[in-house]
Design an enzyme around this catalytic site. Sequence first.
Site, PDB file in Angstrom:
ATOM      1  N   GLU A  43       0.549  -1.030   0.035  1.00 14.07           N
ATOM      2  CA  GLU A  43       0.135  -0.054  -0.077  1.00 14.07           C
ATOM      3  C   GLU A  43       0.559   1.110   0.121  1.00 14.07           C
ATOM      4  O   GLU A  43       1.745   1.394   0.719  1.00 14.07           O
ATOM      5  CB  GLU A  43      -0.527  -0.178   1.218  1.00 14.07           C
ATOM      6  CG  GLU A  43      -1.934   1.175   1.102  1.00 14.07           C
ATOM      7  CD  GLU A  43      -2.924   0.538   2.315  1.00 14.07           C
ATOM      8  OE1 GLU A  43      -4.049   1.405   2.855  1.00 14.07           O
ATOM      9  OE2 GLU A  43      -2.333  -0.108   3.476  1.00 14.07           O
ATOM     10  N   LYS A 116      -8.529   4.038  -2.713  1.00 14.34           N
ATOM     11  CA  LYS A 116      -9.540   3.374  -1.570  1.00 14.34           C
ATOM     12  C   LYS A 116     -10.609   3.464  -0.742  1.00 14.34           C
ATOM     13  O   LYS A 116     -10.927   4.777  -0.915  1.00 14.34           O
ATOM     14  CB  LYS A 116      -8.424   3.151  -0.220  1.00 14.34           C
ATOM     15  CG  LYS A 116      -8.743   2.377   1.251  1.00 14.34           C
ATOM     16  CD  LYS A 116      -7.496   2.615   1.622  1.00 14.34           C
ATOM     17  CE  LYS A 116      -7.301   1.396   3.009  1.00 14.34           C
ATOM     18  NZ  LYS A 116      -6.584   1.987   3.930  1.00 14.34           N
ATOM     19  N   CYS A 153      -5.780  -3.010   1.856  1.00  7.57           N
ATOM     20  CA  CYS A 153      -6.399  -2.730   3.467  1.00  7.57           C
ATOM     21  C   CYS A 153      -7.824  -2.981   4.175  1.00  7.57           C
ATOM     22  O   CYS A 153      -8.118  -3.698   3.829  1.00  7.57           O
ATOM     23  CB  CYS A 153      -5.624  -1.956   3.853  1.00  7.57           C
ATOM     24  SG  CYS A 153      -4.476  -2.230   5.266  1.00  7.57           S
TER      25      CYS A 153
END
Length: 293
Positions: A43, A116, A153
């Site tokens: 990430e 994200k 994530c």
Amino acid sequence: MYSLKIALLQLAPCGTLDGNLEKGMNYCKRAKEMGADIALFPEMWSNGYNIYNRPVEEWKAEAIPADSGFVNAFGRLAGELDMAIGITLLEQYKDAPRNTVVLFDRFGERKFAYAKVHTCDFDVERNLTPGEDFYVTDLDTAHGKVKVGAMICFDREFPESARILMLKGAELILVPNACPMEINRLSQLRGRAYENMLAIATCNYPETVPDCNGGSSVFDGVAYLPELPCSRDTCLLQADGKEGVYVAELDLEQLRRYRESEVHGNAYRRPEIYGLITDGRVEKPFIRERRNE
């Protein structure tokens, strides 16, 4: 066997954008030497997810455009290596940066830029702009096309992320990560793969990076095979904590046969009674002051 080799680049960042560019490109070349069809970074590789314990404006200034020289260098490299690359970055975006992965195919063509969706609003990620959708693309590989999506994530914590990607046709979900991969988080990934009958490949930072421990993994989601008397372990790979390139081989023929016959995924869903899932109200005990609207 129609197999796909996925390289997880479990690397420690260098502390500078140029350093991360050079190291990242070198390890992509190493992944290609190991036969990889896809290479995935952890990430926010552009700045090593270095957003904690720093002034917000300081790390915001490190955001780079999604079409920056840094990102485009990996696009060119993907074409040179004949290998797809999922490069991650702190993306410069309107009023506040985004946490983004850009996927290039083996010809160097940009297939999507995913930001994200579920930012960690309980901490410093509340200063980021959340993404607004999930994407799936037909990724051309040397062995044929595979439908690939992405989540990042904390997206893993929400079953809806992988479910939407499955409904959009994903066979493989790429998951850049930056957190300790302990048993419960690994179980979430295993569960997302199992319930959606797809593969999930997660790339984390090694144990030398604060609040990370390696453990990059690939789950193929294939729980049952006709020749086996009981269920099988869907984990194809779980890395240790050390820095390195970890390659898993995904049997796509096996996965596709399984998806055509097993009961999970979209075969027996009852979406007509799931309306509450899209209700935006948040009530006790889940009310949080820092939740972004």
